[in-house]
Design an enzyme around this catalytic site. Structure first.
Site: not given
Length: 340
Positions: A100, A175
């Site tokens: 990020k 996920r």
């Protein structure tokens, strides 16, 4: 909500995975909520390979090593319903190798609010002790670290369900952390009474873009849709100021995650942020269904299983600010109506 705020709002060191284990052991000591902790790395790698891919870099630092925490409550009397929750507990999300960048990493200690909500709901069960209800809550506690041993895009990892998953973006770690735990819950559900599976996660920026900062997005699979589970939770949330918006898992979402070559069965993600991906908060639910083997338990199968995915990226609370504890109140209203 205090339990959820302690876990979800505390910084990455105070609530690193081992510290979360210590905290929940203290909270539920002497209650009717039992604990099982999976922290042995050999066992994690064998039973939760997608989770372990995320954990691979972090486990080199002892205080950051991941674990899967199971919390179980079984009420008095004949069990009429079994609620099986999987909470995303990413204690810090650097993005991994797909780091990020551009000043957007701050606040990523809040990526554990799904698991925090599971613990908070279990605290309500411990206090109220509702009869005829069984709840198995799981907390997938892991740190998405970046370094020489981090997992990378293009890796192909076989999930617990035997599905070959090609990594598309290491920043789609939530996920990965939940999929094998959901598969384990699916396996347990075969023997439970009237099971209902659910994932709860601060999963996508797209959810905030689509629904705003106060709403949980809920998506049902076929069997849950037939049982109107999304509508049930939405109505419960309206009564207790814990609002939901209903989204739908479509054919396109499954197509998006189909393997693009002969090497993989499922593609984990594209390489764009969810906020720049069409249907960016719906597609992850399809991935979770496909990678966990729940696609074999749809409404037309011989053994249908109800499953809903809850994206709480918006409803989990502002940063800077205090976590909201969503969707604890709505879950309580829906499954323990006597509490109100």
């Amino acid at each position: 909500r205090c339990i959820a705020r302690d876990i979800g709002g505390s910084d990455p060191e105070r609530m690193a995975p081992p510290r979360v284990e210590e905290y929940v052991k203290k909270v539920f000591q002497g209650t009717k909520v039992s604990l099982e902790i999976v922290s042995d790395d050999v066992k994690l790698c064998k039973q939760y390979p997608l989770f372990s891919a995320v954990n691979r870099c972090a486990k080199g630092v002892p205080r950051h090593r991941g674990r899967v925490i199971y919390l179980t409550y079984e009420g008095a009397g004949q069990i009429e319903r079994t609620l099986m929750l999987v909470g995303k507990g990413v204690t810090y999300d650097t993005g991994g190798a797909d780091i990020k960048a551009g000043g957007i990493m701050a606040g990523m200690h809040r990526d554990k609010c799904g698991a925090a909500a599971v613990a908070g709901f279990m605290e309500i069960l411990a206090k109220l002790q509702p009869p005829n209800l069984k709840v198995i809550g799981s907390m997938a506690m892991v740190r998405n670290s970046v370094g020489s041993d981090c997992y990378v895009s293009d890796e192909i990892i076989t999930s617990r369900a035997g599905v070959r998953v090609r990594v598309g973006n290491t920043d789609a770690e939530g996920r990965m952390a939940m999929s094998d735990v959901l598969c384990h819950m699916k396996e347990m559900a075969y023997k439970e009474v009237n099971p209902y599976l659910m994932t709860i996660a601060t999963l996508t920026g797209h959810c905030v873009l689509a629904h705003g900062e106060a709403y949980t997005a809920i998506m049902d699979n076929g069997p849950a849709g037939l049982a109107s589970m999304a509508q049930t939770l939405q109505a419960a949330g309206e009564d207790v100021a814990d609002p939901f918006e209903i989204s739908t898992i479509r054919r396109e979402d499954y197509d998006f995650h189909c393997g693009k070559s002969e090497y993989e069965d499922v593609l984990q993600c594209n390489n764009l942020p969810s906020s720049r991906t069409p249907r960016g908060h719906q597609t992850p639910s399809a991935f979770l269904v496909m990678s966990s083997g729940l696609d074999k338990h749809g409404k037309d199968s011989s053994q249908p299983l109800k499953y809903s995915h809850l994206d709480i990226a918006g409803s989990s609370g502002p940063f800077p600010g205090i976590p909201s504890g969503a969707p604890i109140l709505a879950l309580t209203k829906a499954f323990i109506p006597s509490a109100f």
